[in-house]
Design a protein around this motif. Sequence first.
Motif, mmCIF file in Angstrom:
data_model
loop_
_atom_site.group_PDB
_atom_site.id
_atom_site.type_symbol
_atom_site.label_atom_id
_atom_site.label_comp_id
_atom_site.label_asym_id
_atom_site.label_seq_id
_atom_site.Cartn_x
_atom_site.Cartn_y
_atom_site.Cartn_z
ATOM 1 N N GLY A 38 0.839 -1.177 0.000
ATOM 2 C CA GLY A 38 0.000 0.000 0.000
ATOM 3 C C GLY A 38 0.869 1.221 0.000
ATOM 4 N N GLU A 39 1.095 1.856 -1.130
ATOM 5 C CA GLU A 39 1.979 3.002 -1.200
ATOM 6 C C GLU A 39 1.211 4.246 -1.621
ATOM 7 O OE1 GLU A 39 5.028 1.845 -3.844
ATOM 8 O OE2 GLU A 39 5.617 0.126 -2.636
ATOM 9 N N ARG A 40 1.802 5.396 -1.350
ATOM 10 C CA ARG A 40 1.097 6.639 -1.606
ATOM 11 C C ARG A 40 1.049 7.007 -3.074
ATOM 12 N NH1 ARG A 40 -0.735 10.436 1.681
ATOM 13 N NH2 ARG A 40 -0.679 9.937 3.872
ATOM 14 N N GLU A 41 1.893 6.449 -3.880
ATOM 15 C CA GLU A 41 1.848 6.766 -5.294
ATOM 16 C C GLU A 41 1.087 5.692 -6.036
ATOM 17 O OE1 GLU A 41 5.706 6.187 -7.203
ATOM 18 O OE2 GLU A 41 6.224 5.338 -5.282
ATOM 19 N N ARG A 42 0.740 5.949 -7.279
ATOM 20 C CA ARG A 42 0.082 4.950 -8.081
ATOM 21 C C ARG A 42 1.047 3.846 -8.408
ATOM 22 N NH1 ARG A 42 -2.723 7.828 -13.015
ATOM 23 N NH2 ARG A 42 -3.872 9.387 -11.886
ATOM 24 N N LYS A 43 0.520 2.622 -8.412
ATOM 25 C CA LYS A 43 1.367 1.511 -8.834
ATOM 26 C C LYS A 43 0.677 0.854 -10.008
ATOM 27 C CE LYS A 43 4.037 -0.465 -6.016
ATOM 28 N NZ LYS A 43 4.639 -1.305 -5.012
ATOM 29 N N GLY A 44 0.095 -0.330 -9.764
ATOM 30 C CA GLY A 44 -0.532 -1.011 -10.878
ATOM 31 C C GLY A 44 -1.660 -0.206 -11.462
ATOM 32 N N GLU A 45 -2.410 0.537 -10.581
ATOM 33 C CA GLU A 45 -3.535 1.249 -11.131
ATOM 34 C C GLU A 45 -3.098 2.565 -11.692
ATOM 35 O OE1 GLU A 45 -3.376 1.149 -7.443
ATOM 36 O OE2 GLU A 45 -4.843 2.621 -6.834
ATOM 37 N N GLY A 46 -2.023 2.839 -11.540
ATOM 38 C CA GLY A 46 -1.666 4.087 -12.100
ATOM 39 C C GLY A 46 -0.260 4.363 -12.193
ATOM 40 N N ASP A 83 1.726 16.110 -7.068
ATOM 41 C CA ASP A 83 0.577 15.745 -7.897
ATOM 42 C C ASP A 83 1.004 14.904 -9.092
ATOM 43 O OD1 ASP A 83 -1.163 17.166 -6.268
ATOM 44 O OD2 ASP A 83 -0.973 19.003 -7.449
ATOM 45 N N ALA A 84 2.200 15.190 -9.626
ATOM 46 C CA ALA A 84 2.655 14.501 -10.827
ATOM 47 C C ALA A 84 3.087 13.075 -10.552
ATOM 48 C CB ALA A 84 3.810 15.275 -11.467
ATOM 49 N N VAL A 85 3.824 12.858 -9.440
ATOM 50 C CA VAL A 85 4.422 11.533 -9.236
ATOM 51 C C VAL A 85 3.828 10.748 -8.080
ATOM 52 C CG1 VAL A 85 6.591 12.330 -10.214
ATOM 53 C CG2 VAL A 85 6.267 12.428 -7.743
ATOM 54 N N ALA A 86 3.057 11.410 -7.220
ATOM 55 C CA ALA A 86 2.387 10.712 -6.115
ATOM 56 C C ALA A 86 0.954 11.215 -6.051
ATOM 57 C CB ALA A 86 3.115 10.966 -4.794
ATOM 58 N N PRO A 87 0.133 10.903 -7.066
ATOM 59 C CA PRO A 87 -1.200 11.505 -7.202
ATOM 60 C C PRO A 87 -2.158 11.204 -6.067
ATOM 61 C CG PRO A 87 -0.922 9.706 -8.762
ATOM 62 C CD PRO A 87 0.422 9.966 -8.175
ATOM 63 N N LEU A 88 -1.854 10.231 -5.226
ATOM 64 C CA LEU A 88 -2.727 9.930 -4.088
ATOM 65 C C LEU A 88 -2.218 10.565 -2.795
ATOM 66 C CD1 LEU A 88 -3.540 6.140 -4.667
ATOM 67 C CD2 LEU A 88 -4.776 8.148 -5.481
ATOM 68 N N HIS A 89 -1.254 11.469 -2.883
ATOM 69 C CA HIS A 89 -0.608 11.986 -1.669
ATOM 70 C C HIS A 89 -1.569 12.731 -0.760
ATOM 71 C CE1 HIS A 89 -0.371 16.351 -2.703
ATOM 72 N NE2 HIS A 89 -0.469 15.890 -3.940
ATOM 73 N N ALA A 90 -2.654 13.310 -1.306
ATOM 74 C CA ALA A 90 -3.598 14.055 -0.485
ATOM 75 C C ALA A 90 -4.718 13.178 0.068
ATOM 76 C CB ALA A 90 -4.203 15.206 -1.302
ATOM 77 N N VAL A 91 -4.741 11.907 -0.318
ATOM 78 C CA VAL A 91 -5.774 10.979 0.143
ATOM 79 C C VAL A 91 -5.296 10.299 1.424
ATOM 80 C CG1 VAL A 91 -7.124 8.918 -0.449
ATOM 81 C CG2 VAL A 91 -6.509 10.581 -2.229
ATOM 82 N N PRO A 92 -6.133 10.252 2.473
ATOM 83 C CA PRO A 92 -5.721 9.554 3.704
ATOM 84 C C PRO A 92 -5.263 8.135 3.388
ATOM 85 C CG PRO A 92 -7.752 10.768 4.074
ATOM 86 C CD PRO A 92 -7.471 10.857 2.609
ATOM 87 N N SER A 114 11.241 18.688 -3.317
ATOM 88 C CA SER A 114 11.398 18.947 -1.877
ATOM 89 C C SER A 114 10.167 18.596 -1.057
ATOM 90 C CB SER A 114 11.754 20.423 -1.654
ATOM 91 O OG SER A 114 10.781 21.274 -2.249
ATOM 92 N N GLU A 115 8.990 18.613 -1.672
ATOM 93 C CA GLU A 115 7.757 18.334 -0.928
ATOM 94 C C GLU A 115 7.143 16.985 -1.280
ATOM 95 O OE1 GLU A 115 6.857 20.288 1.479
ATOM 96 O OE2 GLU A 115 8.480 21.679 1.004
ATOM 97 N N VAL A 116 7.780 16.202 -2.134
ATOM 98 C CA VAL A 116 7.212 14.905 -2.533
ATOM 99 C C VAL A 116 7.368 13.925 -1.371
ATOM 100 C CG1 VAL A 116 7.318 12.996 -4.161
ATOM 101 C CG2 VAL A 116 7.740 15.342 -4.951
ATOM 102 N N PRO A 117 6.268 13.406 -0.822
ATOM 103 C CA PRO A 117 6.349 12.620 0.417
ATOM 104 C C PRO A 117 6.985 11.245 0.269
ATOM 105 C CG PRO A 117 4.103 12.598 -0.443
ATOM 106 C CD PRO A 117 4.870 13.574 -1.281
ATOM 107 N N THR A 118 7.060 10.703 -0.941
ATOM 108 C CA THR A 118 7.602 9.350 -1.117
ATOM 109 C C THR A 118 9.120 9.331 -1.274
ATOM 110 O OG1 THR A 118 7.225 9.507 -3.499
ATOM 111 C CG2 THR A 118 5.470 8.511 -2.179
ATOM 112 N N VAL A 119 9.732 10.491 -1.455
ATOM 113 C CA VAL A 119 11.173 10.573 -1.702
ATOM 114 C C VAL A 119 11.925 10.711 -0.378
ATOM 115 C CG1 VAL A 119 13.003 11.848 -2.891
ATOM 116 C CG2 VAL A 119 10.729 11.657 -3.927
#
Length: 355
Positions: free
Chosen positions: A1-9, A72-81, A187-192
């Motif tokens: 379960g990761e914050r960025e899209r994987k298989g679905e996106g 938004d570009a690389v972790a499109p689910l970052h704002a979703v709980p 600098s603000e991308v949460p997965t990096v």
Amino acid sequence: GERERKGEGDGEGDAGSFKKRMRTGDSTSNTMQSDGDDMDCGDDGSHNATTAPSTAAPTAAAPTPAPRSASDAVAPLHAVPYASQLQRKRAFVLRALRSLPQHMGRAAKGIDKSQRAAWKLPWLQPHSLKQHDGAPCSVAEVMPSPLEFGYRNKCEFTIGYDHRGDPCVGFQVGKAKFMTHVVAEASEVPTVPTEMRSAAEAVGRFIRRPGALRPYDKAEGSGFWRMLLARQAFGAGAPPPLLLVVIVQHEGFTSESVQSELDALAEFLQSEGAAMPPVQLRLAAQVCAGDGRGEAVVGERGLLKPMIGEPCIFENLLGLSFRISPAAFFQVNTPGAEQLCSLLRSLCSLSQETV
């Protein structure tokens, strides 16, 4: 379960239709992947060129509003709980499984009648499907990642221009089809991870220094700096090993200026001016020939010029040590991969005696 899209996106998540996830060699993200590039790269990166180095920014890099953030570009689910992300992923898998009986039914119509009985599997019968909410099997809850933030062990950063027209190292946020190759800092991308962010910021400061060779501009087809790949080990102790690979374009620059710029980068990254957290730093360069119209992709070891240390890192996963080269495939979330392997080992009843 990761914050960025994987298989679905990613994908760096790391697979599927979302190949653009952290793929930043001249394209959005992605999945921190690079796919399908036929860029012409010399074996040792040494090519003769007579054109003098250019340091002036291209006119095409005029300020333009940033269309979206790097997150938004690389972790499109970052704002979703995060709990909602896991629910979405489970729903995605359930929808796919629900469609399986229909697809198999259509496929069965084309087989010989004598073989159709073999397709009447118990888990495809109506009463079985009803027990599992329309799916041929039960779907467990998605296991959360041990690390919710900063878990990526590989990222590919585009080197280009931000919406102000300044040199920038980050992720592409513009739409390539509209020729808006805008790059935003990570600098603000949460997965990096912090170490990768700091490295990208340090390289960004270096290419903005007076007299620096300018980044590659895809619209003009000219420039020097193209991409920064970063790979980090999570299970190899502290400080963590960090491998950086810069991809640069030789066309339009002398061999002497290319080598001088790369040597200066290596010196800068080892200085206090880089302001990087403690890491076991490794640096390599890939010098590419041709006009650079293709996408920047890290090639095999023979194309790399080692600058600091050996161009690889070693990662530990469940007691095993893996040597990871720049272009190698490795699960993007090391703690998540350990959790997945542990689950599979448990389900298969494996032990140390299992062959």
